[in-house]
Motif scaffolding. Structure first.
Motif, PDB file in Angstrom:
ATOM      1  N   ARG A 391       0.820  -1.221   0.000  1.00 19.68           N
ATOM      2  CA  ARG A 391       0.000   0.000   0.000  1.00 19.68           C
ATOM      3  C   ARG A 391       0.845   1.260   0.000  1.00 19.68           C
ATOM      4  NH1 ARG A 391      -3.055  -0.129   5.010  1.00 19.68           N
ATOM      5  NH2 ARG A 391      -4.111  -1.891   4.011  1.00 19.68           N
ATOM      6  N   ASP A 392       1.861   1.304   0.869  1.00 21.50           N
ATOM      7  CA  ASP A 392       2.709   2.490   0.935  1.00 21.50           C
ATOM      8  C   ASP A 392       3.436   2.734  -0.378  1.00 21.50           C
ATOM      9  OD1 ASP A 392       1.905   2.889   3.520  1.00 21.50           O
ATOM     10  OD2 ASP A 392       3.716   2.044   4.436  1.00 21.50           O
ATOM     11  N   GLU A 396       3.468   5.926  -2.776  1.00 25.70           N
ATOM     12  CA  GLU A 396       4.724   6.542  -3.200  1.00 25.70           C
ATOM     13  C   GLU A 396       4.788   6.653  -4.726  1.00 25.70           C
ATOM     14  OE1 GLU A 396       8.107   8.472  -3.409  1.00 25.70           O
ATOM     15  OE2 GLU A 396       6.995   8.093  -1.552  1.00 25.70           O
TER      16      GLU A 396
END
Length: 408
Positions: A391-392, A396
């Protein structure tokens, strides 16, 4: 096999026919290719493809020199399968409850007439014994399964069939990063009673590449299918999902986001059939398009009479035109014959809030940075259900796009 079934075939269609004729297909592969030849490469005179003209985009099959940025960190405990455009690399050690077979020979594709590029992928795979996968989940798999696609050459085709047994669960991440001039991928999911799949998809490619990712899913009673997709498009990209609720109480979540820069095109198309009572579908798609880019959203919920009673379905599409010259086309549809349902859909497109931009600039944030922050917050809502391990990185990737391209 000749091109007689194709009316005025293009150079690319002739090349595809030549590729197929070099194989030794079984009956199901011949049937799939014949289904493809009834329409050929989809074009703008076909209602579901009027904004995504594949025939025009693929004038001929040719290799490309450019490639997308494919850097992404996979979860440390992931089981990774890699596709190089012609064959799969499968690890020797797999989690208990996970079986993977490289299958040769034919395997019927029931939706070939409705999904021409899915039919093409089906017909072109399974000839070598290494390019069609059957993945069976017979227990809860604790490690995420990762499929990475980066093919070379003029064309790449892949077909993966997932069979998820009763009460079993799979976390799945798929990364499509281009590499071929024309790619057609097919993923099929069959979920038994109370089975669940949590799927996250990231698609990237260059301005020279055409990519089609076709997905079908069939859900038995109380099965749960959750899909989160992020697409950056390419010369042309189509991400199409056809899902059918076949058992009472099944649930589906189909969320997605697209970010489109100048010279890129992406198309999110979904079709959900509520073929059983008391099923739930939730769909949220968000997009942001820069000058010279094109975003397409087409979503349809079909609720048949009698079997579709007590349906609960919601579809929302929201998009931002980041600059003048951006294009967004949207067509949300509800086709409802049952009389005891709760269904709704919405569609909005516009620009960033000038008051919010002004507020942020008054606090010392440069306008390009303010635009990027607001757009990121807007897009992030559609990515909230992505797998924890990636998810991160999706956020990004979104941030990188907005800083480097989308907010110039």
């Amino acid at each position: 096999m000749t091109t007689t079934a194709l009316k005025n075939p293009s150079e690319a269609e002739r090349q595809l026919t030549d590729l197929f004729s070099q194989q030794k297909p079984e009956a199901s592969q011949k049937a799939a290719f014949e289904a493809f030849t009834r329409s050929g490469l989809p074009h703008r005179r076909m209602e579901q493809w009027k904004w995504t003209d594949v025939r025009q985009a693929v004038s001929r099959l040719a290799t490309v020199d450019t490639a997308a940025d494919t850097s992404i960190e996979l979860p440390s405990d992931a089981i990774e399968l890699r596709f190089d455009g012609s064959a799969w690399t499968i690890p020797d050690k797999l989690s208990e409850g996970l079986k993977i077979f490289a299958k040769s020979g034919g395997h019927d594709f029931a939706q070939a007439d409705a999904l021409p590029l899915g039919a093409l992928a089906s017909s072109m795979t399974g000839h070598s014994g290494e390019d069609m996968l059957m993945i069976e989940v017979s227990a809860k798999v604790d490690q995420p399964l990762v499929l990475t696609y980066h093919g070379g050459g003029a064309a790449a085709f892949s077909r993966v069939v997932f069979v998820v047994r009763k009460d079993c669960h799979l976390d799945l991440f798929e990364h499509y990063s281009g590499g071929a001039g024309f790619s057609a991928f097919l993923a099929e999911f069959g979920l038994a009673e109370n089975a669940s799949v949590d799927r996250t998809v990231l698609q990237e490619s260059s301005r020279e590449e055409v990519t089609a990712i076709t997905t079908t899913a069939h859900l038995d009673a109380k099965a749960t299918f959750k899909q989160t997709a992020l697409s950056f498009g390419g010369k042309l990209c189509r991400m199409e999902t056809r899902l059918e609720h076949q058992g009472e109480g099944a649930e589906a979540t189909l969320n997605g986001a697209y970010l489109v820069a100048s010279g890129f095109h992406t198309d999110f198309t979904t079709h959900v059939t509520h073929g059983a009572e008391s099923c739930v579908t939730s769909q949220l798609t968000k997009g942001a398009v820069a000058d010279g880019g094109r975003g397409v959203f087409q979503g349809k919920f079909l609720v048949p009479r009698t079997v579709g009673q007590f349906t609960d379905a919601e579809m929302q599409h929201q998009a931002l035109l980041l600059e003048n010259g951006a294009e967004i086309f949207a067509k949300p549809e509800l086709e409802i014959y049952a009389d005891d349902v709760e269904c709704e859909h919405g569609n909005t497109s516009g620009q960033l809030d000038d008051d919010a931009l002004f507020y942020m600039q008054q606090r010392g944030i440069p306008k390009p940075e303010a635009r990027a922050l607001l757009t990121e917050a807007f897009i992030a809502e559609a990515l909230g259900d992505a797998l924890k391990g990636v998810r991160d990185q999706l956020i990004e990737a979104t941030r990188r796009f907005l800083r480097n391209q989308g907010s110039n």
